[in-house]
Scaffold this motif. Structure first.
Motif, PDB file in Angstrom:
ATOM      1  N   GLY A   1       0.776  -1.228   0.000  1.00 47.51           N
ATOM      2  CA  GLY A   1       0.000   0.000   0.000  1.00 47.51           C
ATOM      3  C   GLY A   1       0.802   1.269   0.000  1.00 47.51           C
ATOM      4  N   VAL A   2       1.854   1.327  -0.820  1.00 47.27           N
ATOM      5  CA  VAL A   2       2.659   2.551  -0.893  1.00 47.27           C
ATOM      6  C   VAL A   2       2.588   3.195  -2.275  1.00 47.27           C
ATOM      7  CG1 VAL A   2       4.260   1.788   0.892  1.00 47.27           C
ATOM      8  CG2 VAL A   2       4.766   1.302  -1.502  1.00 47.27           C
ATOM      9  N   VAL A   3       1.930   2.538  -3.229  1.00 41.81           N
ATOM     10  CA  VAL A   3       1.837   3.081  -4.583  1.00 41.81           C
ATOM     11  C   VAL A   3       0.382   3.105  -5.015  1.00 41.81           C
ATOM     12  CG1 VAL A   3       4.146   2.334  -5.249  1.00 41.81           C
ATOM     13  CG2 VAL A   3       2.206   0.799  -5.623  1.00 41.81           C
ATOM     14  N   GLU A   4       0.063   4.062  -5.856  1.00 43.39           N
ATOM     15  CA  GLU A   4      -1.303   4.194  -6.347  1.00 43.39           C
ATOM     16  C   GLU A   4      -1.696   2.962  -7.152  1.00 43.39           C
ATOM     17  OE1 GLU A   4      -4.008   7.570  -8.632  1.00 43.39           O
ATOM     18  OE2 GLU A   4      -1.921   7.959  -8.107  1.00 43.39           O
ATOM     19  N   GLY A   5      -2.904   2.499  -6.927  1.00 40.41           N
ATOM     20  CA  GLY A   5      -3.370   1.305  -7.615  1.00 40.41           C
ATOM     21  C   GLY A   5      -3.143   0.025  -6.851  1.00 40.41           C
ATOM     22  N   SER A   6      -2.492   0.128  -5.670  1.00 39.87           N
ATOM     23  CA  SER A   6      -2.245  -1.059  -4.870  1.00 39.87           C
ATOM     24  C   SER A   6      -3.561  -1.628  -4.353  1.00 39.87           C
ATOM     25  CB  SER A   6      -1.326  -0.712  -3.688  1.00 39.87           C
ATOM     26  OG  SER A   6      -1.230  -1.798  -2.793  1.00 39.87           O
ATOM     27  N   PHE A   7      -3.649  -2.949  -4.287  1.00 42.41           N
ATOM     28  CA  PHE A   7      -4.843  -3.617  -3.779  1.00 42.41           C
ATOM     29  C   PHE A   7      -4.732  -3.931  -2.283  1.00 42.41           C
ATOM     30  CE2 PHE A   7      -4.822  -4.696  -8.313  1.00 42.41           C
ATOM     31  CZ  PHE A   7      -6.091  -4.250  -8.684  1.00 42.41           C
ATOM     32  N   PHE A   8      -3.630  -3.467  -1.661  1.00 38.54           N
ATOM     33  CA  PHE A   8      -3.421  -3.751  -0.236  1.00 38.54           C
ATOM     34  C   PHE A   8      -4.459  -3.012   0.600  1.00 38.54           C
ATOM     35  CE2 PHE A   8      -1.519  -2.719   3.891  1.00 38.54           C
ATOM     36  CZ  PHE A   8      -1.169  -3.982   4.324  1.00 38.54           C
ATOM     37  N   ARG A   9      -5.124  -3.751   1.475  1.00 37.92           N
ATOM     38  CA  ARG A   9      -6.095  -3.153   2.388  1.00 37.92           C
ATOM     39  C   ARG A   9      -5.939  -3.802   3.762  1.00 37.92           C
ATOM     40  NH1 ARG A   9      -6.420  -0.644  -1.602  1.00 37.92           N
ATOM     41  NH2 ARG A   9      -8.243   0.302  -2.601  1.00 37.92           N
ATOM     42  N   THR A  10      -6.297  -3.054   4.780  1.00 39.66           N
ATOM     43  CA  THR A  10      -6.341  -3.580   6.140  1.00 39.66           C
ATOM     44  C   THR A  10      -7.792  -3.540   6.615  1.00 39.66           C
ATOM     45  OG1 THR A  10      -5.991  -1.424   7.163  1.00 39.66           O
ATOM     46  CG2 THR A  10      -4.026  -2.697   6.593  1.00 39.66           C
ATOM     47  N   ALA A  11      -8.019  -4.104   7.794  1.00 40.88           N
ATOM     48  CA  ALA A  11      -9.380  -4.103   8.332  1.00 40.88           C
ATOM     49  C   ALA A  11      -9.897  -2.683   8.507  1.00 40.88           C
ATOM     50  CB  ALA A  11      -9.399  -4.837   9.668  1.00 40.88           C
ATOM     51  N   ASN A  12      -8.986  -1.742   8.756  1.00 37.89           N
ATOM     52  CA  ASN A  12      -9.378  -0.352   8.932  1.00 37.89           C
ATOM     53  C   ASN A  12      -9.510   0.371   7.595  1.00 37.89           C
ATOM     54  OD1 ASN A  12      -9.825   2.114  10.461  1.00 37.89           O
ATOM     55  ND2 ASN A  12      -7.763   2.717   9.844  1.00 37.89           N
ATOM     56  N   SER A  13      -8.510   0.226   6.717  1.00 34.05           N
ATOM     57  CA  SER A  13      -8.486   1.005   5.479  1.00 34.05           C
ATOM     58  C   SER A  13      -9.531   0.570   4.468  1.00 34.05           C
ATOM     59  CB  SER A  13      -7.097   0.922   4.840  1.00 34.05           C
ATOM     60  OG  SER A  13      -6.818  -0.398   4.409  1.00 34.05           O
ATOM     61  N   GLN A  14     -10.063  -0.624   4.595  1.00 34.03           N
ATOM     62  CA  GLN A  14     -11.053  -1.073   3.634  1.00 34.03           C
ATOM     63  C   GLN A  14     -12.364  -0.289   3.733  1.00 34.03           C
ATOM     64  OE1 GLN A  14     -12.132  -5.156   4.265  1.00 34.03           O
ATOM     65  NE2 GLN A  14     -12.474  -4.904   6.473  1.00 34.03           N
ATOM     66  N   HIS A  15     -12.513   0.464   4.822  1.00 32.05           N
ATOM     67  CA  HIS A  15     -13.707   1.291   4.989  1.00 32.05           C
ATOM     68  C   HIS A  15     -13.479   2.742   4.566  1.00 32.05           C
ATOM     69  CE1 HIS A  15     -15.576  -2.023   7.112  1.00 32.05           C
ATOM     70  NE2 HIS A  15     -14.548  -2.088   7.943  1.00 32.05           N
ATOM     71  N   PHE A  16     -12.268   3.070   4.090  1.00 32.40           N
ATOM     72  CA  PHE A  16     -11.967   4.446   3.687  1.00 32.40           C
ATOM     73  C   PHE A  16     -12.658   4.783   2.372  1.00 32.40           C
ATOM     74  CE2 PHE A  16      -7.537   4.383   5.910  1.00 32.40           C
ATOM     75  CZ  PHE A  16      -8.166   4.541   7.137  1.00 32.40           C
ATOM     76  N   ASP A  17     -12.992   6.064   2.235  1.00 29.91           N
ATOM     77  CA  ASP A  17     -13.413   6.532   0.926  1.00 29.91           C
ATOM     78  C   ASP A  17     -12.161   6.844   0.107  1.00 29.91           C
ATOM     79  OD1 ASP A  17     -12.417   9.091   1.650  1.00 29.91           O
ATOM     80  OD2 ASP A  17     -14.378   9.724   2.408  1.00 29.91           O
ATOM     81  N   GLU A  18     -12.342   7.283  -1.098  1.00 26.45           N
ATOM     82  CA  GLU A  18     -11.198   7.483  -1.992  1.00 26.45           C
ATOM     83  C   GLU A  18     -10.189   8.478  -1.438  1.00 26.45           C
ATOM     84  OE1 GLU A  18      -8.824   6.770  -5.341  1.00 26.45           O
ATOM     85  OE2 GLU A  18     -10.580   5.702  -4.555  1.00 26.45           O
ATOM     86  N   GLY A  19     -10.664   9.593  -0.903  1.00 28.71           N
ATOM     87  CA  GLY A  19      -9.764  10.612  -0.358  1.00 28.71           C
ATOM     88  C   GLY A  19      -9.009  10.120   0.854  1.00 28.71           C
ATOM     89  N   GLN A  20      -9.678   9.445   1.756  1.00 28.99           N
ATOM     90  CA  GLN A  20      -9.026   8.897   2.943  1.00 28.99           C
ATOM     91  C   GLN A  20      -7.981   7.855   2.558  1.00 28.99           C
ATOM     92  OE1 GLN A  20     -12.648   7.557   4.882  1.00 28.99           O
ATOM     93  NE2 GLN A  20     -12.450   9.124   6.476  1.00 28.99           N
ATOM     94  N   TRP A  21      -8.309   7.024   1.594  1.00 34.34           N
ATOM     95  CA  TRP A  21      -7.373   5.986   1.185  1.00 34.34           C
ATOM     96  C   TRP A  21      -6.116   6.588   0.572  1.00 34.34           C
ATOM     97  CZ3 TRP A  21      -5.113   4.311  -3.363  1.00 34.34           C
ATOM     98  CH2 TRP A  21      -4.450   3.085  -3.270  1.00 34.34           C
ATOM     99  N   ARG A  22      -6.267   7.623  -0.224  1.00 34.05           N
ATOM    100  CA  ARG A  22      -5.093   8.275  -0.824  1.00 34.05           C
ATOM    101  C   ARG A  22      -4.196   8.888   0.247  1.00 34.05           C
ATOM    102  NH1 ARG A  22      -4.933   9.056  -6.259  1.00 34.05           N
ATOM    103  NH2 ARG A  22      -6.789   8.455  -7.445  1.00 34.05           N
ATOM    104  N   ARG A  23      -4.775   9.517   1.248  1.00 32.80           N
ATOM    105  CA  ARG A  23      -3.970  10.097   2.327  1.00 32.80           C
ATOM    106  C   ARG A  23      -3.268   9.008   3.131  1.00 32.80           C
ATOM    107  NH1 ARG A  23      -8.498  13.540   2.410  1.00 32.80           N
ATOM    108  NH2 ARG A  23      -9.524  12.314   4.055  1.00 32.80           N
ATOM    109  N   TRP A  24      -3.971   7.930   3.377  1.00 32.88           N
ATOM    110  CA  TRP A  24      -3.390   6.789   4.101  1.00 32.88           C
ATOM    111  C   TRP A  24      -2.228   6.185   3.327  1.00 32.88           C
ATOM    112  CZ3 TRP A  24      -3.728   1.383   2.923  1.00 32.88           C
ATOM    113  CH2 TRP A  24      -3.377   0.515   3.966  1.00 32.88           C
ATOM    114  N   MET A  25      -2.403   6.037   2.017  1.00 35.28           N
ATOM    115  CA  MET A  25      -1.348   5.496   1.170  1.00 35.28           C
ATOM    116  C   MET A  25      -0.134   6.437   1.135  1.00 35.28           C
ATOM    117  SD  MET A  25      -1.341   4.783  -2.927  1.00 35.28           S
ATOM    118  CE  MET A  25      -1.116   6.561  -3.173  1.00 35.28           C
ATOM    119  N   ALA A  26      -0.387   7.745   1.075  1.00 36.19           N
ATOM    120  CA  ALA A  26       0.708   8.716   1.066  1.00 36.19           C
ATOM    121  C   ALA A  26       1.503   8.656   2.364  1.00 36.19           C
ATOM    122  CB  ALA A  26       0.154  10.123   0.842  1.00 36.19           C
TER     123      ALA A  26
END
Length: 332
Positions: free
Chosen positions: A181-206
């Motif tokens: 989960g360090v690059v855009e397009g990654s399918f890596f998710r955790t129990a927490n991040s799988q509930h993120f919306d697109e904006g939250q997920w991008r910030r988490w990945m960054a």
């Protein structure tokens, strides 16, 4: 407050081995200044901390249990004002030597030193001593009866997949980092991040990309650093202590990583929470080559890419020098 927030909300702007300058990490124990560390059993204080790698995690744990006395076994009056500790990074089996420790030193102050020494961002650290549980940030080493030469355990918060990311960054394997989960397009998710919306997920990945870049820069993993930078990791991002990847690369003398970071826009003038720039950190830790490389890069940037040596021998400088000499001879 005691303990760090495992959600890492303090990371700003996206997304950290004590070895001689310009060399890859190796198994030989050395200080931050590049010299070999003394006998681990010797209680001595030095101007800089250092890194010591053990062959296995099991050996480190046995050493911790057998070589050092339990808390309270030393007479307080006999404890020196300044002493060393050892910190075992449990998730990788690495053992680090930390000098200039004091009994009145707070756990937070120690973690701030470990941020630079271990390359693990402050908010990911979870310190323990013997069986006392997590050490609270506002307590002191004296409060926990930490003795000179004692071994503290440092674990990375297991929440949200951070431990796996830290271990992969310490190893410096781009292939492993790619799937975490360090690059855009990654399918890596955790129990927490799988509930993120697109904006939250991008910030988490960054945030994850920054942490990976921070640790990889500290350890001198050039391929991982280049991979992360090319994939968009933010070299201007800051840890909770205001440090950038360039701060930790400069502290450890990782010249190739310094060059890479600078070429991707890293700044030598950003100050951390203590007011230190990467240049100031390199100067304090006697990383002369790191300081020189950053200075030359900064000089070339300000002078349009001209080499300082060429400027000193160029016609403009010679003309100015001759004019100054003439004025001095005329007494003006």
């Amino acid at each position: 407050m005691g303990g760090s927030d495992p959600r890492f909300a303090h990371l700003h702007g996206g997304v950290a081995s004590g070895v001689p300058e310009g060399r890859a990490a190796g198994p030989v124990a050395r200080s931050l200044g590049g010299s070999r560390t003394p006998d681990p059993a010797a209680c001595c204080a030095g101007p800089r901390p250092g890194l010591e790698l053990t062959p296995s995690r099991t050996r480190s744990q046995n050493l911790r249990a057998a070589e050092y006395p339990p808390a309270g076994s030393q007479v307080p009056d006999a404890i020196p004002a300044v002493f060393f500790l050892r910190v075992l990074l449990e998730d990788t089996g690495e053992m680090f030597r930390v000098t200039n420790c004091r009994r009145d030193m707070t756990v937070r102050e120690l973690k701030e030193e470990l941020d630079l020494l271990l390359g693990i961002p402050f908010n990911l650290q979870r310190l323990q001593y013997l069986d006392q549980g997590i050490l609270m940030d506002d307590t002191t080493l004296k409060f926990h009866d930490v003795v000179p030469g004692g071994v503290l355990s440092l674990c990375v918060w297991h929440y949200d997949g951070w431990t796996e990311l830290v271990v992969a960054a310490v190893e410096g394997d781009p292939a492993k980092l790619c799937g975490l989960g360090v690059v855009e397009g990654s399918f890596f998710r955790t129990a927490n991040s799988q509930h993120f919306d697109e904006g939250q997920w991008r910030r988490w990945m960054a945030q994850r990309a920054f942490v990976a870049l921070y640790i990889s820069s500290h350890r001198g993993h050039v391929e991982a650093v280049q991979y992360l930078l090319e994939k968009g990791a933010n070299c201007l991002g800051k840890s909770p202590l205001g440090r950038t990847p360039l701060h930790v690369a400069a502290a450890m003398g990782q010249l190739d990583c310094i060059t890479l970071l600078l070429s991707f826009g890293a700044s030598t003038s950003i100050k951390d929470a203590k007011g230190e720039t990467p240049l100031a950190v390199a100067r304090r830790l006697n990383r002369k080559q790191s300081e020189r490389r950053m200075f030359l890069f900064s000089w070339k940037s300000k002078t349009g890419g001209k080499d300082p040596a060429q400027l000193l021998t160029g016609p403009e400088f010679q003309k100015a020098k001759s004019g100054l000499g003439l004025k001095q001879r005329m007494g003006t």
